[in-house]
Design a protein around this motif. Structure first.
Motif: not given
Length: 548
Positions: A393, A395-396, A399-400
């Motif tokens: 979560e 990491t995402e 990235s977003r």
């Protein structure tokens, strides 16, 4: 002007779990705010490492050797090179006040410009006009065994990741809190174990919180929403075309920190755990000792010459690309993970900050004051262990934020539930405000709160973010990324050239340069044995007295 008063964290919308965490944070803030402890906040250390490419007057990569007038890149402690012969790295001493470190960084820039001739320092994180891969010069450190080891390591980076990726530049922010402060917190927490263990695990907990919340730094300070078309050089991507020379993403904050920047298939398999110092050390130890088939296929030699130190996932620990690292100054004969294992974590290195193209030094005092408040919040707030699900979560979310952080209504995920970036960002800034107020009380000014208030405006007015400002300039001026970057580079050069170093400053750095050249020559004269034996000893960890 009276600085804004930091507000207490709101409690009405918090869950029971959140309230408990805030109580923990508030208790620590109150403890450190006591008169007998407040001075500890001024005893930590701050330092900056700024990377910047040397370019010619047209913005093309300078193919000239590292200027001898700057000293030896091997032994000069404040002016060296990173990956390329053309990629300078400026290193400030560690200081109690970041304003002092920034003043020293300013002097370094002014001295370097007095020796650069017609060359410029590139104003961006992302490079523009790069030559063909084979023409990008790998940094050279002379013929001593240590100098050759540093060079061979960079040959390995070229084979593993390509030279273009290694020409990306950034700001590294080194941060520590006073050992006495950790001891006060350990006593207050009633924590068992040695002071070294508590300090180390507290820094690892700080890293966990940083990884939870660093998407906020990307939104607030990311400054690389566009890049030159030539940088990707035929590589597949999903960027949009701004003009024939410029690619971008409309809501991106930092393409440097996206999968278009530092990427590695081998490192994608490397997921160090930050639930303890021991687990972190073990994961890196495995990576520097575990062979990786594609690198084994390359081998360590080509045409009789060394091309990489080994064929493992990582040649050395510092090859691991991370937004933050726990660190310890190494002694002669140590590798980084040996130093961490023996004496624990001494400081943390934040590595995700873009070069600010609007600032001559790539970073300013206002940003630095915010970083200090943000990192103090990460250090003092409770930091639960990270599960595999939360790690994904985090990491995402990051990235977003780097690829679409300015998208209206962007949703991140917190504990598995959607939350708006602006909503979460405001909640975080309110909590960070208490850390800013504590720092300002120690300094008897409002510098941290003022910086916080400035960042808060960006959450409501996205056009104030550096990434939005960069894109706005490109679009309004119908200007390519390379043209804008060159214009900024020339403006920064004019600023430093108009403020040359004083005689005392010039003498200091010229003496440093001369001493470093002498030290390199001494190393080359006095070394014994052959390079193969030296590398074998280094890989066996009997050497390593200098970072490669």
């Amino acid at each position: 002007m009276k600085s804004p008063k930091a507000k207490e964290p709101k409690m009405m919308n918090l869950t029971t779990k959140d309230a408990e965490l805030t109580d923990h944070y508030t208790r620590r803030l109150a403890l450190l705010g006591q008169e007998q402890h407040r001075g500890l906040l001024g005893q930590g250390l701050r330092g900056i490492e700024r990377e910047t490419l040397r370019v010619d007057g047209n913005g093309r990569l300078a193919l000239t050797p590292h200027p001898r007038a700057l000293g030896s890149a091997l032994t000069q402690p404040q002016i060296t090179t990173d990956y390329s012969e053309s990629l300078l790295e400026f290193i400030t001493p560690a200081e109690h006040d970041i304003a002092t470190a920034l003043a020293e960084l300013d002097v370094i820039h002014r001295f370097v410009y007095s020796k650069l001739g017609d060359e410029l320092l590139w104003s961006q994180s992302m490079p523009a006009h790069l030559p063909a891969e084979e023409q990008i010069p790998i940094a050279w450190y002379g013929t001593s065994h240590m100098g050759m080891l540093k060079h061979v390591y960079r040959r390995g980076l070229a084979l593993r990741y390509g030279k273009r990726m290694q020409c990306i530049a950034g700001i590294h922010y080194n941060y520590s809190l006073a050992e006495g402060l950790w001891q006060v917190l350990q006593e207050a927490d009633g924590a068992n174990g040695t002071a070294m263990h508590f300090q180390s695990e507290s820094y690892i907990a700080t890293v966990r919180n940083f990884r939870r919340y660093s998407w906020l730094l990307m939104y607030l300070f990311g400054a690389s929403p566009a890049l030159s078309t030539c940088f990707l050089d035929g590589r597949q991507h999903r960027l949009e075309q701004l003009d024939k020379d410029t690619l971008y993403l409309p809501y991106a904050t930092s393409l440097r920190m996206s999968d278009l920047g530092y990427t590695s298939e081998a490192q994608a398999r490397l997921t160090p755990q930050f639930n303890s110092l021991d687990s972190y050390i073990k994961s890196l130890a495995r990576a520097v000792s575990q062979p990786y088939p594609p690198y084994e296929a390359i081998g360590t030699h080509r045409d009789g010459e060394w091309v990489q130190i080994n064929t493992n996932i990582l040649q050395i620990e510092n090859e691991y690309y991370s937004t933050i690292r726990p660190k310890r100054v190494i002694n002669s004969g140590e590798r980084p993970i040996q130093a961490l294992s023996a004496r624990g974590v001494q400081y943390i290195e934040v590595r995700c900050m873009d070069i600010d193209p609007f600032e001559p030094m790539g970073i300013n005092l206002e940003t630095s004051r915010f970083l200090d408040a943000f990192l103090l919040f990460c250090a003092l707030d409770d930091s639960p262990l990270t599960s595999d699900e939360e790690s994904l979560e985090n990491t995402e979310n990051f990235s977003r934020a780097v690829k679409e952080g300015r998208r209206p209504g962007l949703q991140l995920r917190r504990d598995g539930n959607p939350v708006g970036l602006q909503t979460w960002g405001k909640e975080l800034l309110e909590r960070i405000g208490a850390a800013a107020a504590l720092l300002d009380a120690q300094r008897s000014d409002g510098a941290h709160a003022a910086s916080l208030a400035k960042q808060s405006l960006k959450l409501d007015q996205v056009e104030l973010t550096p990434s939005a400002q960069v894109l706005s300039i490109l679009q309004q001026n119908k200007e390519s990324f390379a043209s804008f970057a060159l214009r900024q580079s020339k403006a920064h050069a004019a600023y430093f050239l108009a403020n040359p170093p004083s005689l005392e400053e010039r003498n200091y750095f010229e003496t440093l340069a001369a001493t470093s050249l002498s030290e390199q020559e001494s190393l080359e004269r006095s070394q014994t044995g052959d390079f193969d034996t030296f590398v074998a000893a280094y890989r066996a960890s009997t050497l390593g007295n200098m970072s490669v």
